[in-house]
Motif scaffolding. Structure first.
Motif, PDB file in Angstrom:
ATOM      1  N   ALA A  93       0.535  -1.232   0.167  1.00  0.00           N
ATOM      2  CA  ALA A  93       0.492   0.006   0.251  1.00  0.00           C
ATOM      3  C   ALA A  93       0.619   0.950  -0.122  1.00  0.00           C
ATOM      4  O   ALA A  93       0.266   2.902  -0.763  1.00  0.00           O
ATOM      5  N   ASP A  94       2.289   1.301   0.456  1.00  0.00           N
ATOM      6  CA  ASP A  94       2.945   2.582   0.450  1.00  0.00           C
ATOM      7  C   ASP A  94       4.355   2.066  -0.092  1.00  0.00           C
ATOM      8  O   ASP A  94       5.326   1.716   0.618  1.00  0.00           O
ATOM      9  N   LEU A  95       4.101   1.767  -1.521  1.00  0.00           N
ATOM     10  CA  LEU A  95       5.741   1.720  -2.452  1.00  0.00           C
ATOM     11  C   LEU A  95       6.150   2.628  -2.632  1.00  0.00           C
ATOM     12  O   LEU A  95       6.089   3.485  -3.971  1.00  0.00           O
ATOM     13  N   ASP A  96       7.290   3.071  -1.415  1.00  0.00           N
ATOM     14  CA  ASP A  96       7.836   4.394  -1.802  1.00  0.00           C
ATOM     15  C   ASP A  96       9.451   3.599  -1.068  1.00  0.00           C
ATOM     16  O   ASP A  96       9.433   3.546  -0.269  1.00  0.00           O
ATOM     17  N   ILE A  97       9.698   4.714  -1.601  1.00  0.00           N
ATOM     18  CA  ILE A  97      11.738   4.376  -1.753  1.00  0.00           C
ATOM     19  C   ILE A  97      12.156   4.586  -0.542  1.00  0.00           C
ATOM     20  O   ILE A  97      13.035   4.224   0.469  1.00  0.00           O
ATOM     21  N   GLU A  98      11.244   5.538   0.075  1.00  0.00           N
ATOM     22  CA  GLU A  98      11.725   7.150   1.134  1.00  0.00           C
ATOM     23  C   GLU A  98      11.207   5.355   2.599  1.00  0.00           C
ATOM     24  O   GLU A  98      11.685   5.850   3.852  1.00  0.00           O
ATOM     25  N   GLU A  99       9.703   4.918   2.678  1.00  0.00           N
ATOM     26  CA  GLU A  99       8.944   4.057   3.692  1.00  0.00           C
ATOM     27  C   GLU A  99       9.577   2.567   3.135  1.00  0.00           C
ATOM     28  O   GLU A  99       9.736   1.798   4.491  1.00  0.00           O
ATOM     29  N   ALA A 100      10.494   2.225   2.702  1.00  0.00           N
ATOM     30  CA  ALA A 100      11.923   0.607   2.560  1.00  0.00           C
ATOM     31  C   ALA A 100      12.490  -0.190   2.849  1.00  0.00           C
ATOM     32  O   ALA A 100      13.898   1.898   3.439  1.00  0.00           O
ATOM     33  N   VAL A 101      12.897  -0.259   4.061  1.00  0.00           N
ATOM     34  CA  VAL A 101      14.089  -1.361   4.678  1.00  0.00           C
ATOM     35  C   VAL A 101      14.621  -1.691   4.648  1.00  0.00           C
ATOM     36  O   VAL A 101      14.040  -2.609   4.011  1.00  0.00           O
ATOM     37  N   LYS A 102      15.618  -1.570   4.541  1.00  0.00           N
ATOM     38  CA  LYS A 102      16.295  -2.382   4.284  1.00  0.00           C
ATOM     39  C   LYS A 102      16.612  -3.812   5.010  1.00  0.00           C
ATOM     40  O   LYS A 102      17.066  -3.397   6.272  1.00  0.00           O
ATOM     41  N   ILE A 103      16.660  -4.877   4.636  1.00  0.00           N
ATOM     42  CA  ILE A 103      16.107  -6.420   5.517  1.00  0.00           C
ATOM     43  C   ILE A 103      18.096  -6.816   5.319  1.00  0.00           C
ATOM     44  O   ILE A 103      18.687  -7.397   6.660  1.00  0.00           O
ATOM     45  N   ALA A 104      18.133  -7.571   4.624  1.00  0.00           N
ATOM     46  CA  ALA A 104      19.820  -7.717   4.151  1.00  0.00           C
ATOM     47  C   ALA A 104      20.337  -7.683   2.694  1.00  0.00           C
ATOM     48  O   ALA A 104      19.560  -7.296   1.644  1.00  0.00           O
ATOM     49  N   PRO A 105      21.682  -7.949   2.467  1.00  0.00           N
ATOM     50  CA  PRO A 105      21.833  -7.994   1.488  1.00  0.00           C
ATOM     51  C   PRO A 105      21.905  -8.960   0.459  1.00  0.00           C
ATOM     52  O   PRO A 105      21.861  -8.881  -1.040  1.00  0.00           O
ATOM     53  N   SER A 106      21.020  -9.496   0.713  1.00  0.00           N
ATOM     54  CA  SER A 106      20.854 -10.580  -0.143  1.00  0.00           C
ATOM     55  C   SER A 106      19.897 -11.803   0.387  1.00  0.00           C
ATOM     56  O   SER A 106      20.001 -11.818   1.599  1.00  0.00           O
ATOM     57  N   LEU A 107      19.324 -12.324  -0.338  1.00  0.00           N
ATOM     58  CA  LEU A 107      17.905 -13.341   0.286  1.00  0.00           C
ATOM     59  C   LEU A 107      18.515 -14.422   0.848  1.00  0.00           C
ATOM     60  O   LEU A 107      18.717 -15.698   2.004  1.00  0.00           O
ATOM     61  N   THR A 108      19.999 -14.634   0.397  1.00  0.00           N
ATOM     62  CA  THR A 108      20.477 -15.965   1.561  1.00  0.00           C
ATOM     63  C   THR A 108      21.571 -15.653   2.860  1.00  0.00           C
ATOM     64  O   THR A 108      21.190 -16.399   3.253  1.00  0.00           O
ATOM     65  N   GLU A 109      21.718 -14.586   2.451  1.00  0.00           N
ATOM     66  CA  GLU A 109      22.139 -13.808   3.916  1.00  0.00           C
ATOM     67  C   GLU A 109      21.263 -14.126   5.078  1.00  0.00           C
ATOM     68  O   GLU A 109      21.229 -13.713   6.194  1.00  0.00           O
ATOM     69  N   LEU A 110      19.690 -13.480   4.428  1.00  0.00           N
ATOM     70  CA  LEU A 110      18.607 -13.507   5.671  1.00  0.00           C
ATOM     71  C   LEU A 110      18.495 -14.929   5.323  1.00  0.00           C
ATOM     72  O   LEU A 110      18.295 -15.601   7.060  1.00  0.00           O
ATOM     73  N   LEU A 111      18.459 -15.933   4.807  1.00  0.00           N
ATOM     74  CA  LEU A 111      18.146 -16.965   5.229  1.00  0.00           C
ATOM     75  C   LEU A 111      18.853 -18.136   5.750  1.00  0.00           C
ATOM     76  O   LEU A 111      18.584 -19.230   6.569  1.00  0.00           O
ATOM     77  N   VAL A 112      20.377 -18.011   5.415  1.00  0.00           N
ATOM     78  CA  VAL A 112      20.829 -18.675   6.039  1.00  0.00           C
ATOM     79  C   VAL A 112      21.885 -18.466   6.884  1.00  0.00           C
ATOM     80  O   VAL A 112      21.972 -19.098   8.347  1.00  0.00           O
ATOM     81  N   ASN A 113      21.828 -17.613   7.178  1.00  0.00           N
ATOM     82  CA  ASN A 113      22.901 -16.433   8.184  1.00  0.00           C
ATOM     83  C   ASN A 113      21.986 -15.684   9.036  1.00  0.00           C
ATOM     84  O   ASN A 113      22.772 -15.072  10.174  1.00  0.00           O
ATOM     85  N   ASN A 114      20.668 -15.690   8.757  1.00  0.00           N
ATOM     86  CA  ASN A 114      20.033 -14.647   9.699  1.00  0.00           C
ATOM     87  C   ASN A 114      20.011 -13.436   9.632  1.00  0.00           C
ATOM     88  O   ASN A 114      19.877 -12.529  10.936  1.00  0.00           O
ATOM     89  N   VAL A 115      20.894 -12.666   8.756  1.00  0.00           N
ATOM     90  CA  VAL A 115      21.365 -11.075   8.554  1.00  0.00           C
ATOM     91  C   VAL A 115      20.044 -11.032   8.152  1.00  0.00           C
ATOM     92  O   VAL A 115      19.182 -11.452   7.061  1.00  0.00           O
ATOM     93  N   GLY A 116      19.674 -10.256   8.861  1.00  0.00           N
ATOM     94  CA  GLY A 116      18.511  -8.711   9.276  1.00  0.00           C
ATOM     95  C   GLY A 116      16.549  -9.367   9.677  1.00  0.00           C
ATOM     96  O   GLY A 116      16.034  -8.464   9.429  1.00  0.00           O
ATOM     97  N   VAL A 117      17.502 -10.834  10.098  1.00  0.00           N
ATOM     98  CA  VAL A 117      15.873 -11.215  10.602  1.00  0.00           C
ATOM     99  C   VAL A 117      15.223 -10.346  11.603  1.00  0.00           C
ATOM    100  O   VAL A 117      13.970  -9.853  12.275  1.00  0.00           O
ATOM    101  N   ASN A 118      15.709  -9.674  12.393  1.00  0.00           N
ATOM    102  CA  ASN A 118      15.776  -9.638  13.410  1.00  0.00           C
ATOM    103  C   ASN A 118      14.202  -8.321  13.143  1.00  0.00           C
ATOM    104  O   ASN A 118      13.237  -7.547  13.595  1.00  0.00           O
TER     105      ASN A 118
END
Length: 143
Positions: free
Chosen positions: A113-138
């Protein structure tokens, strides 16, 4: 070993469908305004519509190639977020998007509902980092 075999214990795969076909992947690559990351291609070659439970607190559903095209068109993702491709949702109105912005390229979270570059929050540098190394999961769980 592939990324799905190496996901962190914080995640469980609760459901998945057939892999994306080569012609669907090619259509996604032709549709996308960015180079679709290899890690994503490798995942959707294994399965599509992958429902991943995140610490019993939320779900991430990684779309297949056709689902990516459908959802990006439906929400006009590239109109609002140039240089991006939506790849997943949280089954609650949020999206995971590969995006390039001031914080660099990576996986970002934003609301459909709010596809705005200012509202986007970086979670992780990659999906691998998120799913394998937990980078950004919190960060993802805190949103």
């Amino acid at each position: 070993m592939n990324i799905l075999d190496n996901i962190s214990s914080m995640y469980t795969i609760d459901a998945k469908k057939f892999p994306s076909k080569e012609e669907e992947i090619k259509a996604l690559q032709d549709f996308s305004t960015i180079d679709v990351p290899t890690e994503f291609i490798e995942i959707i070659q294994l399965a599509s519509d992958i429902e991943i439970n995140v610490s019993d607190q939320m779900y991430i559903r990684i779309w297949g190639a056709s689902g990516c095209i459908e959802m990006n068109k439906a929400y006009e993702v590239q109109k609002y977020l140039p240089n991006s491709i939506g790849i997943a949702d949280d089954e609650g109105g949020g999206a995971l998007i590969y995006l390039q912005d001031k914080d660099g390229f990576g996986v970002y979270y934003t609301r459909f509902a709010d596809l705005d570059i200012e509202e986007a929050v970086k979670i992780a540098p990659s999906l691998t980092e998120l799913l394998v190394n937990n980078v950004g999961v919190n960060t993802l769980l805190d949103i």
